[in-house]
Design a protein around this motif. Structure first.
Motif, PDB file in Angstrom:
ATOM      1  N   LEU A 124      -6.079   5.534  23.147  1.00  0.00           N
ATOM      2  CA  LEU A 124      -4.955   5.810  22.244  1.00  0.00           C
ATOM      3  C   LEU A 124      -5.069   4.996  20.961  1.00  0.00           C
ATOM      4  O   LEU A 124      -4.724   5.482  19.877  1.00  0.00           O
ATOM      5  N   LEU A 125      -5.560   3.764  21.064  1.00  0.00           N
ATOM      6  CA  LEU A 125      -5.744   2.948  19.867  1.00  0.00           C
ATOM      7  C   LEU A 125      -6.788   3.574  18.951  1.00  0.00           C
ATOM      8  O   LEU A 125      -6.617   3.615  17.723  1.00  0.00           O
ATOM      9  N   THR A 126      -7.874   4.072  19.536  1.00  0.00           N
ATOM     10  CA  THR A 126      -8.906   4.741  18.734  1.00  0.00           C
ATOM     11  C   THR A 126      -8.339   5.957  18.016  1.00  0.00           C
ATOM     12  O   THR A 126      -8.578   6.164  16.816  1.00  0.00           O
ATOM     13  N   LEU A 127      -7.568   6.763  18.741  1.00  0.00           N
ATOM     14  CA  LEU A 127      -6.960   7.945  18.128  1.00  0.00           C
ATOM     15  C   LEU A 127      -5.990   7.554  17.018  1.00  0.00           C
ATOM     16  O   LEU A 127      -5.941   8.204  15.974  1.00  0.00           O
ATOM     17  N   ALA A 128      -5.227   6.473  17.236  1.00  0.00           N
ATOM     18  CA  ALA A 128      -4.255   6.041  16.235  1.00  0.00           C
ATOM     19  C   ALA A 128      -4.937   5.587  14.952  1.00  0.00           C
ATOM     20  O   ALA A 128      -4.490   5.917  13.845  1.00  0.00           O
ATOM     21  N   VAL A 129      -6.042   4.855  15.070  1.00  0.00           N
ATOM     22  CA  VAL A 129      -6.755   4.373  13.889  1.00  0.00           C
ATOM     23  C   VAL A 129      -7.330   5.541  13.094  1.00  0.00           C
ATOM     24  O   VAL A 129      -7.184   5.623  11.863  1.00  0.00           O
ATOM     25  N   VAL A 130      -7.986   6.474  13.792  1.00  0.00           N
ATOM     26  CA  VAL A 130      -8.573   7.629  13.108  1.00  0.00           C
ATOM     27  C   VAL A 130      -7.477   8.498  12.498  1.00  0.00           C
ATOM     28  O   VAL A 130      -7.628   9.023  11.384  1.00  0.00           O
ATOM     29  N   ALA A 131      -6.358   8.655  13.205  1.00  0.00           N
ATOM     30  CA  ALA A 131      -5.247   9.467  12.691  1.00  0.00           C
ATOM     31  C   ALA A 131      -4.668   8.856  11.420  1.00  0.00           C
ATOM     32  O   ALA A 131      -4.373   9.583  10.453  1.00  0.00           O
ATOM     33  N   CYS A 132      -4.504   7.548  11.383  1.00  0.00           N
ATOM     34  CA  CYS A 132      -3.973   6.892  10.176  1.00  0.00           C
ATOM     35  C   CYS A 132      -4.929   7.054   8.994  1.00  0.00           C
ATOM     36  O   CYS A 132      -4.495   7.302   7.862  1.00  0.00           O
ATOM     37  N   LEU A 133      -6.224   6.919   9.250  1.00  0.00           N
ATOM     38  CA  LEU A 133      -7.217   7.122   8.190  1.00  0.00           C
ATOM     39  C   LEU A 133      -7.160   8.553   7.668  1.00  0.00           C
ATOM     40  O   LEU A 133      -7.177   8.788   6.444  1.00  0.00           O
ATOM     41  N   LEU A 134      -7.065   9.503   8.569  1.00  0.00           N
ATOM     42  CA  LEU A 134      -7.016  10.911   8.177  1.00  0.00           C
ATOM     43  C   LEU A 134      -5.768  11.212   7.350  1.00  0.00           C
ATOM     44  O   LEU A 134      -5.845  11.884   6.307  1.00  0.00           O
ATOM     45  N   VAL A 135      -4.615  10.736   7.787  1.00  0.00           N
ATOM     46  CA  VAL A 135      -3.362  10.991   7.062  1.00  0.00           C
ATOM     47  C   VAL A 135      -3.399  10.339   5.687  1.00  0.00           C
ATOM     48  O   VAL A 135      -2.930  10.922   4.690  1.00  0.00           O
ATOM     49  N   ALA A 136      -3.983   9.136   5.592  1.00  0.00           N
ATOM     50  CA  ALA A 136      -4.085   8.472   4.287  1.00  0.00           C
ATOM     51  C   ALA A 136      -4.943   9.292   3.329  1.00  0.00           C
ATOM     52  O   ALA A 136      -4.587   9.474   2.150  1.00  0.00           O
ATOM     53  N   LEU A 137      -6.063   9.813   3.808  1.00  0.00           N
ATOM     54  CA  LEU A 137      -6.915  10.646   2.958  1.00  0.00           C
ATOM     55  C   LEU A 137      -6.212  11.942   2.569  1.00  0.00           C
ATOM     56  O   LEU A 137      -6.342  12.416   1.432  1.00  0.00           O
ATOM     57  N   LYS A 138      -5.445  12.505   3.490  1.00  0.00           N
ATOM     58  CA  LYS A 138      -4.754  13.759   3.194  1.00  0.00           C
ATOM     59  C   LYS A 138      -3.675  13.554   2.142  1.00  0.00           C
ATOM     60  O   LYS A 138      -3.507  14.390   1.245  1.00  0.00           O
ATOM     61  N   TRP A 139      -2.946  12.454   2.221  1.00  0.00           N
ATOM     62  CA  TRP A 139      -1.928  12.192   1.206  1.00  0.00           C
ATOM     63  C   TRP A 139      -2.559  11.902  -0.146  1.00  0.00           C
ATOM     64  O   TRP A 139      -1.998  12.252  -1.184  1.00  0.00           O
ATOM     65  N   LEU A 140      -3.717  11.269  -0.156  1.00  0.00           N
ATOM     66  CA  LEU A 140      -4.433  11.070  -1.415  1.00  0.00           C
ATOM     67  C   LEU A 140      -4.839  12.417  -2.002  1.00  0.00           C
ATOM     68  O   LEU A 140      -4.724  12.648  -3.217  1.00  0.00           O
ATOM     69  N   TYR A 141      -5.294  13.333  -1.148  1.00  0.00           N
ATOM     70  CA  TYR A 141      -5.636  14.690  -1.592  1.00  0.00           C
ATOM     71  C   TYR A 141      -4.412  15.396  -2.173  1.00  0.00           C
ATOM     72  O   TYR A 141      -4.483  16.002  -3.248  1.00  0.00           O
TER      73      TYR A 141
END
Length: 316
Positions: free
Chosen positions: A188-205
């Protein structure tokens, strides 16, 4: 653009399926190179292979619903030199070959000696082919110059990350469902880290595409740059293909809430998993996290298409 349900299901399901196949290929290769092949884990790998193929195939079948002549879809294979759609079709078929080889070798390993070098090579090929298929799908949209939002450099990385994240969530859920307690907190920690990175990139987009907008105005669209152009009457008295497919618009307020909702689903998946984990249900925790992340990917895909503005809309 018009967010057709068939295309949204295609990009969401096939992305998750190929993402699962990528992680499966990597795990198969690494475990066999290390000589850590376990019968119980082989069962999980076979289940992951079956689920990945089902999801990717279902997504590709859904994509046929957006074609005017589905029976002519075989022609997509003929233009692989110039068309990313054709390359995607070729890579989708090519991915099946190492997938079947991995499945056959894993099945053989459950009933006898495992061909470690060949299985490792097949796993690497499966991961590379599945990742290349997702990249080709992303490039179908990233190569379209008339839609500036899709030409953004983050389109392909975000598309790949969504596939890898949802595929990893599905793999973790299968592992817990079939093997029991295998370190769900770390998963779950791995998924949370990747999910936060993905959401940050999406908001930048989203920030950059909102700021840039379309590269022109109504005046430039009709060949009168530097002047103010007003509309006397509509170009058409009735809707046509261009207005139906290219001129779909989402209210800014609705788009903002949908963005927040998609982000909350993607990041909230692991958080909900932690809550369910505290209740003593590891398998349910990962299954719920995977379901929420897939729902978030579905909403993000809808926005990806609905907010894409074609330059032809300047004329209308």
């Amino acid at each position: 653009m018009h967010p057709a349900l068939s295309v949204i299901l295609f990009t969401t399901l096939s992305g998750a399926g190929y993402g699962l196949l990528v992680w499966l290929g990597v795990s198969v290769a690494l475990l066999n190179l290390r000589g850590q092949v376990l019968p119980a884990l082989t069962g999980v790998q076979l289940a992951a292979l079956a689920l990945g193929l089902v999801l990717s195939t279902a997504g590709l079948l859904f994509s046929l619903g957006h074609l005017g002549k589905p029976l002519r879809s075989w022609r997509a294979f003929s233009q692989w030199r110039t068309s990313w759609l054709s390359r995607e079709a070729v890579m989708a078929i090519a991915t099946v070959l190492p997938a079947l080889l991995v499945g056959a070798l894993l099945w053989r390993g459950m009933h006898g000696p495992t061909a470690t070098p060949l299985l490792a090579i097949a796993g690497i090929m499966l991961a590379l082919f599945a990742l290349a298929t997702v990249a080709c799908t992303a490039m179908i949209y990233a190569s379209l110059k008339p839609i500036p939002a899709w030409r953004h450099p983050l389109v392909v990385p975000v598309y790949l990350l969504f596939a890898l994240l949802t595929g990893l969530a599905l793999l973790f859920a299968l592992m817990l469902l079939m093997l029991g307690d295998q370190g769900p907190e770390t998963m779950l920690l791995t998924l949370a880290v990747v999910a936060c990175l993905l959401v940050a990139l999406k908001w930048l987009y989203w920030y950059e595409t909102d700021r840039d907008g379309l590269p022109g105005s109504r005046a430039t669209a009709i060949g009168l740059p530097g002047r103010e152009a007003t509309v006397f009457e509509r170009p058409h008295t009735e809707a046509n293909y261009v207005t139906r497919e290219m001129a779909f618009q989402v209210a800014r307020t609705h788009a903002r809430w949908l963005r927040i909702g998609a982000s909350a689903l993607v990041v909230g998946g692991p958080l909900l998993g932690y809550l369910l984990l505290a209740a003593g249900s590891p398998a349910l925790a990962l299954a719920a996290a995977a379901a929420l992340m897939l729902a978030g990917a579905f909403v993000e895909r809808w926005l990806f298409f609905a907010q894409a503005r074609h330059v032809v809309t300047l004329y209308y």
